[in-house]
Scaffold this motif. Structure first.
Motif, PDB file in Angstrom:
ATOM      1  N   ALA A  14      70.216 -41.489 -20.504  1.00 30.52           N
ATOM      2  CA  ALA A  14      69.015 -41.413 -19.658  1.00 30.52           C
ATOM      3  C   ALA A  14      69.229 -40.377 -18.570  1.00 30.52           C
ATOM      4  O   ALA A  14      70.199 -40.447 -17.811  1.00 30.52           O
ATOM      5  N   VAL A  15      68.320 -39.411 -18.486  1.00 31.57           N
ATOM      6  CA  VAL A  15      68.381 -38.350 -17.483  1.00 31.57           C
ATOM      7  C   VAL A  15      67.421 -38.711 -16.354  1.00 31.57           C
ATOM      8  O   VAL A  15      66.233 -38.957 -16.600  1.00 31.57           O
ATOM      9  N   PRO A  16      67.893 -38.776 -15.103  1.00 28.05           N
ATOM     10  CA  PRO A  16      66.995 -39.104 -13.987  1.00 28.05           C
ATOM     11  C   PRO A  16      65.826 -38.131 -13.910  1.00 28.05           C
ATOM     12  O   PRO A  16      65.995 -36.917 -13.995  1.00 28.05           O
ATOM     13  N   GLY A  17      64.631 -38.716 -13.777  1.00 35.29           N
ATOM     14  CA  GLY A  17      63.425 -37.914 -13.706  1.00 35.29           C
ATOM     15  C   GLY A  17      62.797 -37.613 -15.041  1.00 35.29           C
ATOM     16  O   GLY A  17      61.707 -37.039 -15.092  1.00 35.29           O
ATOM     17  N   GLU A  18      63.460 -37.986 -16.166  1.00 34.00           N
ATOM     18  CA  GLU A  18      62.929 -37.744 -17.502  1.00 34.00           C
ATOM     19  C   GLU A  18      62.777 -39.064 -18.246  1.00 34.00           C
ATOM     20  O   GLU A  18      63.515 -40.030 -18.003  1.00 34.00           O
ATOM     21  N   THR A  78      72.378 -44.788  -9.613  1.00 35.29           N
ATOM     22  CA  THR A  78      73.813 -44.649  -9.861  1.00 35.29           C
ATOM     23  C   THR A  78      74.049 -44.057 -11.242  1.00 35.29           C
ATOM     24  O   THR A  78      73.445 -44.494 -12.230  1.00 35.29           O
ATOM     25  N   ALA A  79      74.935 -43.071 -11.294  1.00 36.15           N
ATOM     26  CA  ALA A  79      75.303 -42.475 -12.575  1.00 36.15           C
ATOM     27  C   ALA A  79      76.302 -43.366 -13.296  1.00 36.15           C
ATOM     28  O   ALA A  79      77.131 -44.038 -12.683  1.00 36.15           O
ATOM     29  N   ALA A 104      72.343 -48.007 -21.275  1.00 40.42           N
ATOM     30  CA  ALA A 104      71.755 -46.719 -20.887  1.00 40.42           C
ATOM     31  C   ALA A 104      72.777 -45.971 -20.031  1.00 40.42           C
ATOM     32  O   ALA A 104      73.158 -46.446 -18.962  1.00 40.42           O
ATOM     33  N   ASP A 105      73.232 -44.847 -20.530  1.00 40.17           N
ATOM     34  CA  ASP A 105      74.199 -44.021 -19.799  1.00 40.17           C
ATOM     35  C   ASP A 105      73.414 -43.045 -18.920  1.00 40.17           C
ATOM     36  O   ASP A 105      72.892 -42.034 -19.393  1.00 40.17           O
ATOM     37  N   ASN A 138      72.823 -37.791  -7.065  1.00 38.51           N
ATOM     38  CA  ASN A 138      73.493 -39.088  -7.204  1.00 38.51           C
ATOM     39  C   ASN A 138      74.987 -38.960  -7.462  1.00 38.51           C
ATOM     40  O   ASN A 138      75.619 -39.889  -7.950  1.00 38.51           O
ATOM     41  N   ASN A 139      75.562 -37.787  -7.140  1.00 41.20           N
ATOM     42  CA  ASN A 139      77.011 -37.628  -7.256  1.00 41.20           C
ATOM     43  C   ASN A 139      77.536 -36.926  -6.001  1.00 41.20           C
ATOM     44  O   ASN A 139      76.791 -36.298  -5.255  1.00 41.20           O
ATOM     45  N   LEU A 140      78.824 -37.054  -5.752  1.00 41.55           N
ATOM     46  CA  LEU A 140      79.441 -36.491  -4.551  1.00 41.55           C
ATOM     47  C   LEU A 140      79.382 -34.970  -4.571  1.00 41.55           C
ATOM     48  O   LEU A 140      79.663 -34.346  -5.600  1.00 41.55           O
TER      49      LEU A 140
END
Length: 416
Positions: A14-18, A78-79, A104-105, A138-140
C-alpha cells in the motif's frame, strides 16, 4: 458457522496517497439464503472502503466483493506491515460474525520542506538567515545542508550543518552568510541563492532567499558632490576672472581722477589760503570665499517586519501591527509568502487604504518579491494590516490557508 470469508491476496503493498484494491471472497456454507453486512475493522478501518457493504447469498453460493485501501499521505501513517481486517456479520445470526485478515505493507514516502523565515534581507556584506526544515513524510529525515549559488558570489556556514527530523517534526537552522565585497557599486545589487537539504537516495528539499546590497557610494551622492564642485569652481573663476579685475580697475580710475582734481585746485588758488583737501577713503572690498557643504542624504536604519495570518477555508481574517510613535517608516520591499500554494486573495493595507492585492492562485512561487522604486511613506503609529480570504488549501490534508507578508524598509526619526 454459516459463512466463510478470505482474501485472495495474502499480502499487498500500500502506497500512502494511492488506492489499492483487494478481492474478498464470501461463501454461504449453510443451506438457506442469508444476508451479510461487511464492515472494515482494526487499525486500518479509517483507510478501508467496502464497495458493497451488504451482500445476500443463496445457500452454498459464493460472491467476491472489492475492498479498497488508501493510506493517507501524512506523517502519522506508519511505514511497515499493518494488519487489514474485514468483519462479515450474518444479519440472521450476528453472533456468528467472522473476520478476514491480510497484511498491508505500507511504504515509506518523503515530504520534506524548507521554509525561509527571512527570504529577503538588506546588508552590505553579511546577514543571518533563519529557516525551518520540516518533515511531513513518515520516515526519518537525516539531511545535510548546502548553500547553492551558481554565481559564486555568496558563501556561508550553517548552524547546525546537518539535522535529523522525525516524521511530523521540524528543526530550526541558522545560516550566517557572507557576500563577496565589490570595491565600488553605484546601484543596488541583488544576490539570489538557494538552501538545500539533501540525503542520499531521497529527493532534496530547497528554499530560496535573496540579499540586497546597497551601493557603496550612492549615485545621488556622487551627483551632488560633482554639482557642488562645479558651483565652487564657477564662483572662483568668476571672482578671479571678472569681479576682482573690475574692482582693481575701478579703484585705479578713482585715484587718478582725484589726483587730477587736486592738481587743478592747487594751480587756481596759488595766492589764496590753501583749502583743506579731504581725500575720501576708497574702500576696496576684501576677498570673499565661498564655502560649499555637501549635504549627505539622511539614511535611516533598515528594518523588517513579518505579518502571518492563519485562516480557515471560506473564511476571512486579518492581522496588523502598529509602527513606533516616534519614527517615520519608508517601505521599500514587499515579499508575499504562500508556502503551501493556497488559493484565495490577500491584501496589504495602510490604515484601511489598500496598497497591494494578490491573487494567491496566480503565484508562480512560494515567495513573490515586489521591490519598490519609490518608497511608500508611513507616519508614526500607522497600522499595517494583512487581510486574507481563504478559498481552498493548497495541500490535500490542509484545513486552511497559511499566508505571510514580509515588509522591509527604512526607519527614520519622526519630523517634529
Amino acid at each position: 458457522m454459516s459463512v466463510q470469508v478470505w482474501f485472495a491476496q495474502e499480502e499487498i503493498v500500500a502506497v500512502p496517497g494511492e488506492s489499492t484494491s483487494l478481492a474478498l471472497s464470501i461463501e454461504n456454507v449453510s443451506d438457506r439464503t442469508e444476508s451479510y453486512t461487511i464492515i472494515p475493522a482494526g487499525l486500518t478501518a479509517a483507510w478501508t472502503t467496502v464497495t458493497r457493504p451488504n451482500v445476500t447469498l443463496f445457500g452454498g453460493s459464493r460472491d467476491v466483493v472489492e475492498v479498497v485501501i488508501r493510506p493517507p499521505a501524512i506523517h502519522s501513517t506508519t511505514a511497515g506491515p499493518t494488519a487489514l481486517a474485514i468483519r462479515v456479520i450474518p444479519q440472521g445470526a450476528p453472533d456468528d460474525a467472522v473476520v478476514a485478515e491480510t497484511i498491508a505493507d505500507v511504504t515509506a514516502f518523503d515530504d520534506r520542506r524548507i521554509t525561509v523565515l527571512q527570504p529577503l534581507q538588506r546588508g552590505r556584506g553579511r546577514a543571518t538567515y533563519e529557516f525551518i526544515v520540516e518533515n511531513h513524510g513518515n520516515n526519518l529525515a537525516s539531511c545535510r545542508l548546502h548553500l547553492v549559488d551558481p554565481s559564486e558570489r555568496v558563501d556561508g556556514a550553517f548552524d547546525p550543518p546537518a539535522v535529523g527530523v522525525a516524521p511530523g517534526s521540524s528543526s530550526l537552522v541558522r545560516l550566517r552568510m557572507r557576500a563577496q565585497r565589490s570595491f565600488f557599486r553605484r546601484a543596488e545589487r541583488q544576490l539570489d541563492f538557494e538552501i538545500e537539504a539533501t540525503e542520499q537516495g531521497h529527493e532534496p528539499a530547497s528554499g530560496r532567499a535573496s540579499l540586497i546590497q546597497p551601493p557603496t557610494i550612492p549615485a545621488r551622492t556622487v551627483g551632488r558632490f560633482l554639482a557642488a564642485v562645479a558651483a565652487v569652481a564657477a564662483v572662483v573663476l568668476a571672482w578671479y576672472g571678472v569681479v576682482r579685475p573690475e574692482l582693481r580697475d575701478a579703484a585705479e580710475r578713482a585715484v587718478d581722477d582725484r589726483l587730477d582734481e587736486i592738481g587743478a585746485e592747487a594751480d587756481a588758488a596759488a595766492d589764496a589760503e590753501a583749502p583743506v583737501v579731504t581725500t575720501p577713503q576708497t574702500t576696496v572690498p576684501e576677498d570673499t570665499g565661498v564655502d560649499a557643504a555637501l549635504l549627505a542624504a539622511a539614511q535611516g536604519d533598515p528594518v523588517s517586519y513579518r505579518i502571518a495570518v492563519d485562516v480557515g477555508i471560506t473564511q476571512e481574517r486579518s492581522e496588523s501591527l502598529s509602527l513606533p510613535p516616534d519614527s517615520d517608516f519608508r517601505l521599500t520591499d514587499v515579499v508575499l509568502q504562500n508556502p503551501n500554494g493556497d488559493l484565495g486573495t490577500a491584501q496589504l493595507l495602510r490604515n484601511g487604504d489598500l496598497l497591494y492585492e494578490w491573487d494567491l492562485g496566480a503565484m508562480n512561487a512560494a515567495n513573490e518579491f515586489q521591490p519598490r522604486v519609490s518608497p511608500i511613506p508611513f507616519d508614526p503609529s500607522d497600522n499595517i494590516v494583512l487581510a486574507v480570504t481563504c478559498e481552498a488549501a493548497g495541500q490535500t490534508t490542509g484545513t486552511g490557508c497559511e499566508i505571510a507578508v514580509l515588509i522591509g524598509g527604512l526607519m527614520l526619526p519622526a519630523e517634529r
